[in-house]
Design an enzyme around this catalytic site. Structure first.
Site, PDB file in Angstrom:
ATOM      1  N   ASN A 212       0.737  -0.492  -0.297  1.00 56.03           N
ATOM      2  CA  ASN A 212       0.394   0.099   0.174  1.00 56.03           C
ATOM      3  C   ASN A 212       0.862   1.236   0.469  1.00 56.03           C
ATOM      4  O   ASN A 212       1.304   1.968  -0.745  1.00 56.03           O
ATOM      5  CB  ASN A 212      -1.309  -0.292   1.448  1.00 56.03           C
ATOM      6  CG  ASN A 212      -2.303   1.372   0.835  1.00 56.03           C
ATOM      7  OD1 ASN A 212      -2.218   1.381  -0.089  1.00 56.03           O
ATOM      8  ND2 ASN A 212      -2.630   1.063   1.807  1.00 56.03           N
ATOM      9  N   ASP A 213       1.874   1.524   1.605  1.00 54.76           N
ATOM     10  CA  ASP A 213       2.592   2.743   1.023  1.00 54.76           C
ATOM     11  C   ASP A 213       3.461   2.462   0.260  1.00 54.76           C
ATOM     12  O   ASP A 213       3.692   4.074  -0.163  1.00 54.76           O
ATOM     13  CB  ASP A 213       2.684   2.560   2.452  1.00 54.76           C
ATOM     14  CG  ASP A 213       1.838   2.815   3.563  1.00 54.76           C
ATOM     15  OD1 ASP A 213       0.349   3.549   3.266  1.00 54.76           O
ATOM     16  OD2 ASP A 213       1.879   2.901   4.960  1.00 54.76           O
ATOM     17  N   VAL A 214       3.711   1.569  -0.086  1.00 52.89           N
ATOM     18  CA  VAL A 214       5.405   1.674  -1.111  1.00 52.89           C
ATOM     19  C   VAL A 214       4.666   1.996  -2.096  1.00 52.89           C
ATOM     20  O   VAL A 214       5.986   2.589  -3.785  1.00 52.89           O
ATOM     21  CB  VAL A 214       5.545   0.389  -0.602  1.00 52.89           C
ATOM     22  CG1 VAL A 214       6.331   0.372   0.662  1.00 52.89           C
ATOM     23  CG2 VAL A 214       5.625  -0.847  -0.776  1.00 52.89           C
ATOM     24  N   VAL A 215       3.555   1.858  -2.639  1.00 52.17           N
ATOM     25  CA  VAL A 215       3.102   2.230  -4.013  1.00 52.17           C
ATOM     26  C   VAL A 215       2.357   3.445  -4.206  1.00 52.17           C
ATOM     27  O   VAL A 215       2.003   4.051  -5.085  1.00 52.17           O
ATOM     28  CB  VAL A 215       2.239   1.030  -4.632  1.00 52.17           C
ATOM     29  CG1 VAL A 215       2.831   0.021  -5.165  1.00 52.17           C
ATOM     30  CG2 VAL A 215       1.157   0.450  -3.987  1.00 52.17           C
TER      31      VAL A 215
END
Lengths: 469, 108
Positions: A391-394
């Site tokens: 989630n956060d890494v994209v």
């Protein structure tokens, strides 16, 4: 004679340990590293054991047998549990250092006060503080990772937390200085107990405000502390082999911490004292764009027509145990001549390298795994970016949303792919409580459901359809 | 008294002077070697790297062996034995799980 043997063994073990780490530069040679490490360990242990100063053998044997009885089952944990096993081993390392330091201090106090020189007492104090704070800090981290019930998963914060934490640490250090200056005063023993107590407390307080997404960094930092406590033990015992091995461990933890911090665009201090994940000033988003949902059939068709598919796995894949289904999907796609790559963000998962190990376990060849920096230039050519439990890494907000906790964090450019397919368990925002606009992009299609089930259905669709229509 | 010349690695109970500055020297050099070697480690292998360095730093076991096995009071030796157990656990589980993980990394 036996002393020369010990010296020779220490030199040999040092060389073997360095070689062991050197061989880790390539998966092809990495297993030699283990052989070298084990050999070095055996040589060092045997050379110590035959020393004339060792007169009692019963407890040594007993402790070794007990170590095997606990160590073997611990090495057989499922790979999703490797982060907590690692944290636990840092705890054991810290405990060993703390206990030996305590033993050495009281040995000096009761038997041989001449041993408590300024240098040696300083080393003992450093060893005990580092050892015990690593012990309880790592136990807490392991508990959080294992999701033990009575340890709160969410970061716990309260006003003045940093003042309390730093106060406790300074208290321990101040008492340490007193003990170094007066190692054999009437009250020194009590002061020493207080140091131990404060270090134990500090370890707990340090980890309480830390959340799941920060675990890769925290585990690396604790790794470094565990190494440094071994170094301190080496100073106390006057043992160069210990100093060397501890320094290797410490520098490894340091490098990993730096890599993890960079991958999150955060500083050490910010990770330890920033309580990530609690301060969620959600930036008021103007209008809420709607998700576009895709059926499994439609998604399968998209994948079939692609020539380059990039899979972006996150912790969600590990939680759903979806890696084996992902492997089947990989097989189905490569069978059709489609290139499939896996884009690994440095902080994906709960410890450094976690995703690589999980995918390797599912028999995905390591040549298909790509680092963030290597895959990002290829993303515009990618036909389908398949996001599984990440989630956060994209999240493209990391590039420009200044108020966001993830601002400045390097991300995998999933949004630049021609089409994005995102498998997501629920419609809730991710860990940091931030909306992910990747999901509402024009070229993004959502697949809601458990990662394992959704990927399984994709595989079924691809296998059944056979690519004939 | 040949032992007197070999000041290093002496059992702690004997008041043998240890050359602390040479220890600091070793520490600094080892840290630089560590940084150099670890920087080259494959990014694929960070998880096994951590379990391997963990097992290696459990070399602290040699310290525990001395404390447990020397002619010291029982309480001291007991502390040593617990430390020995903790280090041994790390050695055994660390090397075994590293090898188990490394076996999984295949090219094809």
């Amino acid at each position: 004679m036996t002393h020369s043997v010990a010296e020779l063994a220490a030199v040999l073990a040092t060389a073997l340990f360095i070689l062991s780490l050197y061989w880790m530069n390539d998966p092809k040679t990495a297993r030699h590293g283990v052989t070298a490490g084990v050999t070095g360990m055996l040589v060092a242990v045997l050379a110590t054991w035959i020393q004339p100063a060792i007169v009692h053998h019963g407890w040594i044997l007993l402790a070794i047998v007990a170590g095997f009885m606990v160590g073997v089952p611990l090495s057989l944990v499922p790979l999703t549990a490797v982060p907590q096993r690692t944290a636990l081993s840092h705890a054991f390392g810290g405990l060993a250092a703390g206990l030996v330091g305590t033993a050495e201090y009281f040995l000096g106090l009761t038997e041989n006060p001449a041993q408590l020189t300024t240098f040696r007492t300083s080393a003992i104090v450093a060893e005990v503080i580092l050892g015990f704070l690593t012990f309880t800090g790592s136990l807490m981290a392991a508990g959080k990772l294992q999701e033990v019930k009575w340890i709160p998963q969410r970061p716990v914060t309260y006003p003045g937390q940093n003042v309390v934490n730093i106060g406790v640490l300074l208290g321990a250090v101040a008492l340490g200085v007193l003990v170094v200056v007066h190692p054999i005063a009437a009250w020194s023993g009590q002061a020493f107990y207080a140091i131990v107590g404060l270090a134990v407390l500090f370890g707990v307080l340090l980890i309480i405000p830390i959340g799941g997404a920060d675990m890769p960094t925290v585990i690396s930092i604790l790794n470094s502390y565990a190494g440094l406590s071994a170094v301190a033990m080496g100073f106390v015992l006057g043992n160069k082999l210990l100093v060397t091995a501890g320094a290797l461990d410490g520098s490894s933890g340091l490098i990993l911490s730096i890599i993890m911090c960079r991958a999150m665009n955060r500083s050490f201090g910010n990770v330890l004292f920033g309580a990530f994940g609690t301060v969620q000033k959600t930036v008021a988003t103007g209008e809420q764009k709607a998700w576009k949902q895709e059926t499994v059939e439609g998604a399968a068709q998209l994948l079939e027509q692609a020539s380059l598919v990039v899979v972006i796995p996150g912790y969600g894949m590990a939680v759903a145990q979806a890696q084996h289904k992902v492997r089947e999907l990989y097989d189905q796609l490569t069978k059709r001549g489609i290139t499939v790559k896996f884009a690994i963000h440095p902080v994906a998962g709960r410890m450094p390298g976690h995703m690589n190990v999980l995918l390797a376990e599912a028999n995905i060849p390591y040549t298909a795994l790509a680092e963030m920096d290597d895959i990002n230039p290829e993303m515009p050519q990618c036909d389908v970016a398949l996001v599984i439990g990440a989630n956060d890494v994209v999240n493209p907000a990391a590039r420009y949303a200044k108020g966001s906790p993830i601002y400045g964090m390097p991300i995998i450019d999933a949004d630049k792919a021609k089409t994005v397919l995102a498998i997501k368990r629920s419609k809730n925002p991710g860990f940091a409580g931030i909306d992910n606009e990747l999901y509402v992009q024009d070229n993004t299609w959502m697949l809601f459901g458990d990662a394992k089930a959704v990927v399984g259905e994709l595989v079924k669709q691809l296998a059944g359809g056979g690519g004939l229509h | 008294m040949i032992v007197g010349f070999l000041t290093l690695q002496a059992a702690p109970a004997e008041a043998v002077p240890v050359d602390y500055w040479s220890m600091v020297f070793v520490f600094v050099l080892a840290t630089f070697i560590g940084l150099g070697v670890i920087r080259r480690v494959s990014r694929l292998l960070y998880t096994p790297l951590m379990s391997l360095t963990n097992a290696i730093s459990a070399i602290a076991v040699v310290g525990s062996i001395v404390v447990t096995g020397a002619d010291y009071p029982q309480v001291i030796r007991l502390l040593g034995a617990v430390a020995l157990f903790a280090s041994m656990t790390n050695i055994v589980s660390g090397f075994l799980i590293t090898d188990r993980m490394l076996k999984m990394f295949k090219k094809q």
